[in-house]
Scaffold this motif. Structure first.
Motif, mmCIF file in Angstrom:
data_model
loop_
_atom_site.group_PDB
_atom_site.id
_atom_site.type_symbol
_atom_site.label_atom_id
_atom_site.label_comp_id
_atom_site.label_asym_id
_atom_site.label_seq_id
_atom_site.Cartn_x
_atom_site.Cartn_y
_atom_site.Cartn_z
ATOM 1 N N THR A 1 -20.273 -33.814 13.021
ATOM 2 C CA THR A 1 -20.462 -32.557 12.422
ATOM 3 C C THR A 1 -21.576 -32.300 11.335
ATOM 4 O O THR A 1 -21.527 -31.294 10.855
ATOM 5 C CB THR A 1 -19.217 -32.083 11.809
ATOM 6 O OG1 THR A 1 -18.789 -33.127 10.755
ATOM 7 C CG2 THR A 1 -18.022 -32.025 12.741
ATOM 8 N N CYS B 1 -9.658 -32.521 18.641
ATOM 9 C CA CYS B 1 -10.888 -32.590 19.307
ATOM 10 C C CYS B 1 -11.524 -31.316 19.792
ATOM 11 O O CYS B 1 -12.964 -31.102 19.338
ATOM 12 C CB CYS B 1 -10.662 -33.456 20.758
ATOM 13 S SG CYS B 1 -10.217 -35.230 20.255
ATOM 14 N N ILE C 1 -16.335 -38.404 11.841
ATOM 15 C CA ILE C 1 -16.300 -36.992 11.794
ATOM 16 C C ILE C 1 -17.569 -36.420 11.402
ATOM 17 O O ILE C 1 -18.175 -35.587 11.833
ATOM 18 C CB ILE C 1 -14.933 -36.348 11.497
ATOM 19 C CG1 ILE C 1 -13.807 -37.111 12.358
ATOM 20 C CG2 ILE C 1 -15.055 -35.043 11.387
ATOM 21 C CD1 ILE C 1 -12.591 -36.541 11.892
ATOM 22 N N THR D 1 -11.341 -28.417 17.980
ATOM 23 C CA THR D 1 -11.832 -27.772 16.709
ATOM 24 C C THR D 1 -13.014 -28.451 16.343
ATOM 25 O O THR D 1 -14.111 -27.782 15.971
ATOM 26 C CB THR D 1 -10.774 -27.707 15.799
ATOM 27 O OG1 THR D 1 -9.667 -27.042 16.276
ATOM 28 C CG2 THR D 1 -11.436 -27.103 14.516
ATOM 29 N N LEU D 2 -12.910 -29.819 16.391
ATOM 30 C CA LEU D 2 -14.216 -30.687 15.715
ATOM 31 C C LEU D 2 -15.411 -30.363 16.796
ATOM 32 O O LEU D 2 -16.563 -30.499 16.332
ATOM 33 C CB LEU D 2 -13.815 -32.048 15.701
ATOM 34 C CG LEU D 2 -12.979 -32.445 14.514
ATOM 35 C CD1 LEU D 2 -12.240 -33.908 14.731
ATOM 36 C CD2 LEU D 2 -13.296 -32.134 13.329
#
Length: 565
Positions: A176, A55, A172, A57-58
């Motif tokens: 991102t 979480c 995701i 990192t994303l």
């Protein structure tokens, strides 16, 4: 439910009553109840920690991606790269640069991907192996070896993210700003890391049971032992057969077997976990992520029926036109997933194709697909030339804002190899059509590489608006690799797509020349793997120059697509 403990619960108890503290020393009791060692809190210590890593990192990646979008809202030429430009140049370099292992005929992922995967691997191995002991020194301290317990929780915590990376409707990707196909590499590598941690989870139990001489007893009396092996077998198949060497030759077969093996794996894992602590929470999360994606795709596909017609082109190429509902819209560079209702073998799955034409308001709403005839669906379509074929369309997918982003650059170079023109041509046409939205003196060049000139017939029709516009700020050149230019029969196969050249283009020289004067440059490439590698290597060298401050450019942006994911 036959092999589940009764009563079946959402989460098992954290009551440590099974331990008999009177048979342990104070030091033993203190150790097994301490953080990182307590079996009844292992899911919090190891699974949740793994989730926090993903979480965090994303979240950082999302902030960088959205921040980059805001920073790049400016346009116009800069004489020298500033600090932010140099940082962006370094980021561009590590997300572009690849390495080739000639002995294996293999191109590595970009440096940034290698770093992310390596970082995840180092983190999970450190999380598993840092705490000691790996095995309990006494039987009274527990039957589950600490090493196996830790690795098991790390494995199951990776699983929802591994599945999320692989879905077409990708949450995701939405977070991102990344199209689903660019996340496939993380789907494969997180699956590989999960497999490694699953092996680390498995073998300590085998070692323990052999040492305690109760291997056969455990497998006969406890379902979570044999279901662990039942899960590991399809998991091994999934990992081994997902590598390109095995996957690519028979992709249609691979895809179907992949789903079957994944279903067996999930069923065995469900029983294996047996609602231990919060283990089922991760399984439900995984099923929710995949199920939501599948349901959205199903509804969207059923809502977009189409009728396909097929015609042959030279060089074993097909042009497929899909008459789609008037409400269906797409942006240049996007792709769709098509379910052709041909036979049970094919309508059971969808197939990805890049949309080769530009959507024009007011005209008949048709999607054109250009594809090389190989095995599987393309061969089946070739056999039905001239006939109407029912189909369902799911999409569009891909970077919907790419065409709009390209308008801010001073110069844009499009590089297409073979059917990579289906991705680049619509973007080129959109850029030429929006000259008013681009910087003054902006230029664009489209370099096409094909094996035979006859393959350009469909492209000539698509580029007709460009030819008629006589755009002085844009140029097209075509490289024909299999026949000499002087041998092209212009009367038989009229080709009017810019200048014709024989042989492959010199990609490094093209990129270097395009980046020789100040400004902001974008390079859009699509082609075979080796083609994309050459482009990436050349662009990475220019991005490194921007990062060092030695380049005339203030920005070098690359968007590269491969034929396969």
């Amino acid at each position: 439910m036959l092999w589940l403990k009764k009563p079946v619960l959402w989460t098992s108890s954290r009551d440590a009553g099974q331990w008999n503290s009177t048979k342990m020393t104070l030091e033993d009791w203190t150790l097994i109840r301490s953080k990182w060692h307590d079996w009844y809190q292992a899911d919090w210590d190891y699974a949740q920690t793994t989730v926090y890593l993903f979480c965090a990192t994303l979240g950082v990646v999302a902030l960088l991606r959205w921040g980059s979008q805001l920073a790049h809202g400016r346009s116009g030429a800069a004489q020298k790269p500033g600090l932010l430009d140099r940082v962006a140049g370094l980021a561009g370099y590590i997300t572009t640069r690849q390495f080739r292992v000639a002995a294996l005929n293999w191109n590595s992922p970009p440096v940034a991907t290698i770093g992310a995967i390596t970082g995840l691997l180092v983190f999970v191995l450190a999380l598993i192996f840092t705490a000691k002991p790996y095995y309990w020194p006494k039987h009274t301290m527990g039957h589950s070896p600490p090493l196996g317990t830790r690795a098991g929780w790390v494995s199951i915590a990776i699983m929802p993210f591994m599945i999320a990376f692989g879905t077409k409707v990708n949450f995701i990707g939405l977070l991102t700003r990344t199209s689903h196909e660019r996340l496939q590499v993380f789907h494969r590598w997180t699956a590989t890391i999960m497999y490694v941690t699953s092996l680390i989870h498995t073998f300590p139990y085998i070692v323990n049971n052999i040492a305690w001489k109760d291997m056969q007893l455990q497998y006969k009396t406890t379902p979570w032992y044999w279901t662990g092996i039942a899960a590991l077998i399809p998991q091994t198949w999934l990992i081994a057969c997902s590598w390109g060497y095995f996957r690519n030759p028979q992709y249609e077969l691979f895809k179907k077997l992949h789903y079957i093996a994944a279903a067996i794996f999930m069923a065995a894992l469900f029983i294996h976990c047996n609602f231990r602590l919060t283990s089922w929470h991760y399984i439900w999360a995984t099923l929710a992520l995949y199920g939501t994606s599948w349901l959205v795709r199903l509804v969207r596909g059923l809502a977009t029926p189409a009728t396909a017609t097929v015609r042959s082109l030279p060089d074993r190429t097909l042009a497929v036109r899909l008459a789609v509902p008037a409400r269906f819209r797409w942006a240049p560079g996007q792709h769709i997933l098509v379910r052709f209702m041909i036979s049970p073998l094919h309508f059971g799955s969808t197939h990805p194709f890049t949309i080769a034409n530009v959507h024009v308001q007011g005209k008949k709403n048709e999607v054109e697909l250009i594809m090389r005839v190989r095995d599987g669906i393309t061969r089946a379509l070739a056999a039905r030339e001239g006939r109407s074929i029912s189909a369902w369309v799911d999409g569009p997918y891909g970077h919907s804002g790419l065409a709009r982003e390209l308008r801010r650059f001073d110069r844009v170079l499009f590089l297409a190899g073979g059917s990579g023109t289906t991705f680049t041509a619509p973007l080129f046409l959109d850029l030429v059509a929006h000259k008013a939205d681009r910087p003054a003196d902006a230029k664009a060049e489209f370099v096409i590489t094909v094996r035979e000139s006859g393959a350009l017939g469909w492209l000539e029709r698509e580029l007709q608006p460009f030819e008629e516009s006589e755009a002085g700020d844009a140029a097209v050149r075509t490289h024909v690799t299999r026949e000499k230019v002087e041998d092209v029969d212009i009367e038989k196969e009229p080709v009017s797509i810019g200048s014709l050249h024989h042989g492959r283009p010199n990609i490094p020289e093209l990129v270097k020349e395009f980046c020789s004067t100040p400004g902001r440059v974008a390079i859009i490439a699509c082609g075979p793997e080796e083609f994309a590698y050459d482009v990436r290597t050349a662009v990475a060298a220019e991005q490194l120059g921007v990062a060092r401050g030695s380049s005339a450019m203030s920005e070098v942006y690359l968007h590269a697509e491969n034929y396969s994911w």
